[in-house]
Every structure is written in structure tokens, then in C-alpha cells.
Write a protein that holds these residues in place. Structure first.
Motif, PDB file in Angstrom:
ATOM      1  N   ILE A 106       0.843  -1.191   0.000  1.00  0.00           N
ATOM      2  CA  ILE A 106       0.000   0.000   0.000  1.00  0.00           C
ATOM      3  C   ILE A 106       0.878   1.240   0.000  1.00  0.00           C
ATOM      4  O   ILE A 106       2.095   1.168   0.259  1.00  0.00           O
ATOM      5  N   PHE A 107       0.249   2.378  -0.303  1.00  0.00           N
ATOM      6  CA  PHE A 107       0.933   3.677  -0.212  1.00  0.00           C
ATOM      7  C   PHE A 107       0.222   4.477   0.862  1.00  0.00           C
ATOM      8  O   PHE A 107      -0.959   4.799   0.732  1.00  0.00           O
ATOM      9  N   CYS A 164      -3.421  -1.676  -8.367  1.00  0.00           N
ATOM     10  CA  CYS A 164      -4.197  -2.538  -9.257  1.00  0.00           C
ATOM     11  C   CYS A 164      -3.412  -2.784 -10.543  1.00  0.00           C
ATOM     12  O   CYS A 164      -2.469  -2.051 -10.866  1.00  0.00           O
ATOM     13  N   LEU A 165      -3.815  -3.819 -11.283  1.00  0.00           N
ATOM     14  CA  LEU A 165      -3.121  -4.214 -12.510  1.00  0.00           C
ATOM     15  C   LEU A 165      -3.927  -3.813 -13.733  1.00  0.00           C
ATOM     16  O   LEU A 165      -5.118  -4.118 -13.841  1.00  0.00           O
ATOM     17  N   ARG A 177      -0.088  -4.196 -19.017  1.00  0.00           N
ATOM     18  CA  ARG A 177       0.831  -4.884 -18.113  1.00  0.00           C
ATOM     19  C   ARG A 177       1.606  -3.882 -17.263  1.00  0.00           C
ATOM     20  O   ARG A 177       2.832  -3.873 -17.186  1.00  0.00           O
ATOM     21  N   CYS A 178       0.851  -3.003 -16.616  1.00  0.00           N
ATOM     22  CA  CYS A 178       1.449  -2.006 -15.728  1.00  0.00           C
ATOM     23  C   CYS A 178       0.546  -1.844 -14.510  1.00  0.00           C
ATOM     24  O   CYS A 178      -0.614  -2.261 -14.516  1.00  0.00           O
ATOM     25  N   GLY A 179       1.083  -1.264 -13.466  1.00  0.00           N
ATOM     26  CA  GLY A 179       0.313  -1.059 -12.246  1.00  0.00           C
ATOM     27  C   GLY A 179      -0.108   0.384 -12.077  1.00  0.00           C
ATOM     28  O   GLY A 179       0.484   1.299 -12.648  1.00  0.00           O
ATOM     29  N   TYR A 180      -1.160   0.587 -11.274  1.00  0.00           N
ATOM     30  CA  TYR A 180      -1.603   1.949 -10.991  1.00  0.00           C
ATOM     31  C   TYR A 180      -2.259   1.973  -9.610  1.00  0.00           C
ATOM     32  O   TYR A 180      -2.886   1.006  -9.181  1.00  0.00           O
ATOM     33  N   PRO A 181      -2.112   3.105  -8.872  1.00  0.00           N
ATOM     34  CA  PRO A 181      -2.675   3.200  -7.525  1.00  0.00           C
ATOM     35  C   PRO A 181      -4.118   3.705  -7.560  1.00  0.00           C
ATOM     36  O   PRO A 181      -4.485   4.532  -8.390  1.00  0.00           O
ATOM     37  N   SER A 234       2.223  -3.504  -7.622  1.00  0.00           N
ATOM     38  CA  SER A 234       2.944  -2.428  -6.929  1.00  0.00           C
ATOM     39  C   SER A 234       4.417  -2.384  -7.293  1.00  0.00           C
ATOM     40  O   SER A 234       5.082  -1.373  -7.047  1.00  0.00           O
ATOM     41  N   GLU A 235       4.953  -3.472  -7.893  1.00  0.00           N
ATOM     42  CA  GLU A 235       6.384  -3.566  -8.144  1.00  0.00           C
ATOM     43  C   GLU A 235       6.746  -3.418  -9.612  1.00  0.00           C
ATOM     44  O   GLU A 235       7.898  -3.117  -9.931  1.00  0.00           O
TER      45      GLU A 235
END
Length: 359
Positions: free
Chosen positions: A275-276, A302-303, A308-312, A345-346
């Protein structure tokens, strides 16, 4: 007898043919602003008509335009145009006229005053034929009220200094009573109709012994009844957030003003993931204790499968509850332990986040 009758009928037909066979012109069609009252309904071939502008209109040419009735029953053309005279809009009204500085002949200005103001002058003005207004703009004078009466066993405190025997519309004041007494209402004013609020009654008022609040306490107070305008102050237990005014007051109704509420902290309801929170990226296991205060924000990752990338996606603690975004997928034990670098997240963060459904 019959031949004479036939001859008479033939003469009448011949006479009718002779009269109606001659072409005539009807009243010419004219543009707006051209005088029509002097025009006839029928004209003979060769007749001429001088066109002139109505009063309050200006001609496009200095010389009158003549029309001639032709043998075809029509009129020769005319290029006369009549434009209305203009009245200058008073400068103070120009902002209300959407930037216009003039109004055409026959325009009407209607004036009104705001509540609490009396009009001095005409409420209407018309643009006349000579380019002037029929009436000047009126004045709006503020209503005056007589000074209010003080309550028995009390006094008046004006919002602004008052001089003379009158006060202007909008002036307000507060009614105060002698110690241990409260006014039946606290505020008064000079009203739009020129009257003032009647003075309130002063009477003894007390509020019940103040009670506590869940997850909070009274900071200091003697447990007794309290008089008008006496106060009591509240605080919350550790990690609880005060929502509302910390201090309540005994009101003139004999009731306390609204008590505050102590909002409950939240536990983040996931077992695995990152989490942030508080400007830091944290594994959920490192959030010790697992507690987020009311009103604080936490971002879950989330994905975006297509990129193929993450976002908050942010969520907010609200009185003990912090919703988990629908797009968040909690990883399994193996994925979380052995392939943590593949979590949303990574991996690379998306350039733009897709619209997330509300948490």
C-alpha cells in the motif's frame, strides 16, 4: 321587350370590361420604419408616391424616394431604408446591457430596486423619437428603521456603530440579557419594510448536566446544570478523531449545542500486498499497528492487464471502514512470497491510470 333587355345586358358587360381592363397598382410594400398612413389603397398607372420615414427613424438618403405605378400594375424599386434613432444607455446601466451603449427608438427600460430600498423616480423610461429617454434613471434609497427597543432586563449590541435616531436596512444587532437570563431569541435587524424586530423576553434558562460521548470524554466540567452560554469541552481517546466543535454551549432554548463525534480508526483489510500510506510504500505486514486514522488516505495497487502495468487507487478511512477498490486483487501466498516482483505495486507504473470503479 326581349330584344331591349338583351341590349341592356350587353351594354353593362361592355362597360364593366372597359373599367376593369385598366391596370392599377395596390398599396406599395414598404420596409419597417417607412410612413404608411399617407399611402392610398389603389393608384393609377403613372401615379407617384414619395416615401418618407416615420418619426423616430432616420432615412438612408437625404432626398425622398419616389415610386411610380407602372402599366404592369407594379411599382418601380426603391432603396430607401429607415433606421431607428438610438438613445444612449446610461453609463451605470451598461454592464447590465451586456456591453451595449445604445438602445433603439421605442425601447423600454424597466427599473427595480433591491429589497430594503425605496425607488425615487419613475420605474420605466422609453426611448423617444428624438433620441432621448422619457425619464431619467431613478434613485434607490435605503430604507430607514427607527432604533430598536431594548428588551426588559437586557440591552442591545449593534453590529456596527449607530448615530442618530434611525438605522439603515440590513443593520443587525444582538440582544443580551442580565446575568443568569437568556433572550427568547438573540438576533434582530432593520427589515425591508422599515420595521425592526420586536424585543425578546429575558428569562432564566439552564441546561441539563452534560453527558459523555462514545470513545471520548469531557475535558473538565463540574457535573451540574449549566446556565445560558456556559460551555463544556470534549476530547477523544487516543487514535480517535474529533468530528465537530470540541466545545458545546448552553443555548437560549435550554438545550446544548450539538456534541462532537469521535470517529473510529480503520484497519486495512488485506493480508498480502503493498500500500501507499503517509507518503511511503509499505508492505502490509510492515504497517504496525494496522491502523489508519479517520479521514486518512491509503492507495492500493491494481493491474492494468492490457498494458501490463500497475496503478494506484486511493481509498479513505471513514469512521472505522476503509473500502478496498474492486480492481485490487490480493495475491496468493506463493505469488506473494516467491514472485513479489511481479505484483502490480512492483512492476512499471502506468503512464495514465484507467478510470477505476469507486471503492
Amino acid at each position: 321587350m326581349a330584344p331591349a333587355l338583351a341590349l341592356l345586358l350587353l351594354c353593362q358587360v361592355a362597360l364593366y370590361t372597359t373599367v376593369t381592363s385598366k391596370n392599377v397598382c395596390g398599396r406599395p410594400d414598404v420596409a419597417d420604419g417607412i410612413e404608411e398612413l399617407t399611402l392610398n389603397r389603389v393608384y393609377e398607372v403613372g401615379d407617384q408616391v414619395n416615401l418618407v420615414c416615420e418619426r423616430g427613424f432616420l432615412p438612408s438618403t437625404a432626398t425622398p424616394r419616389k415610386l411610380t405605378c407602372t402599366d404592369t400594375g407594379g411599382w418601380t424599386p426603391s432603396d430607401l431604408a429607415c433606421s431607428p434613432k438610438m438613445c444612449p444607455i446610461p453609463r451605470p446601466l451598461q454592464p447590465l446591457a451586456m456591453g451595449r451603449t445604445e438602445a433603439p427608438f421605442k425601447s423600454v427600460l424597466n427599473y427595480t430596486c433591491d429589497d430594503g430600498y425605496v425607488m425615487q423616480g419613475a420605474n420605466e423610461s422609453r426611448c423617444s423619437h428624438d433620441g432621448t429617454w422619457s425619464n431619467p434613471p431613478p434613485l434607490c434609497k435605503a430604507v430607514n428603521c427607527p432604533l430598536p427597543k431594548s428588551p426588559r432586563d437586557g440591552r442591545i449590541v449593534f453590529d456596527k456603530p449607530v448615530t442618530g435616531s434611525t438605522t439603515m436596512y440590513g443593520q443587525g444587532w444582538t440582544y443580551e440579557c442580565n446575568p443568569r437570563m437568556a433572550p427568547s431569541y438573540e438576533r434582530g435587524s432593520c427589515m425591508a419594510d422599515g420595521s425592526t424586530t420586536e424585543p425578546p423576553l429575558c428569562r432564566e434558562v439552564s441546561c441539563t448536566i452534560p453527558t459523555g460521548i462514545p470513545n471520548g470524554f469531557i475535558t473538565f466540567a463540574v457535573m451540574r446544570q449549566h446556565g445560558y452560554k456556559e460551555t463544556v469541552k470534549y476530547a477523544c481517546n487516543e487514535h480517535y478523531i474529533l468530528d465537530g466543535e470540541a466545545e458545546i454551549q448552553c443555548q437560549n432554548s435550554g438545550n446544548w449545542s450539538s456534541k462532537p463525534v469521535c470517529r473510529v480508526p480503520c484497519a486495512v483489510g488485506i493480508k498480502r500486498g503493498r500500500i501507499f500510506y503517509n507518503a511511503k510504500k509499505l508492505w502490509i505486514g510492515d504497517l504496525k499497528p494496522n491502523r489508519v486514522l479517520h479521514g486518512e488516505h491509503v492507495a492500493f495497487y491494481c493491474l492494468n492487464r492490457a498494458e501490463r502495468c500497475g496503478y494506484p487507487v486511493a481509498s479513505t478511512c471513514n469512521d472505522g471502514t476503509i473500502p478496498i477498490p474492486e480492481c485490487f486483487e490480493e495475491p496468493g501466498k506463493v505469488e506473494y512470497t516467491l514472485r513479489a516482483k511481479t505484483l502490480p505495486s512492483e512492476i512499471t507504473m502506468c503512464a495514465t491510470s484507467p478510470p477505476a470503479r469507486p471503492a
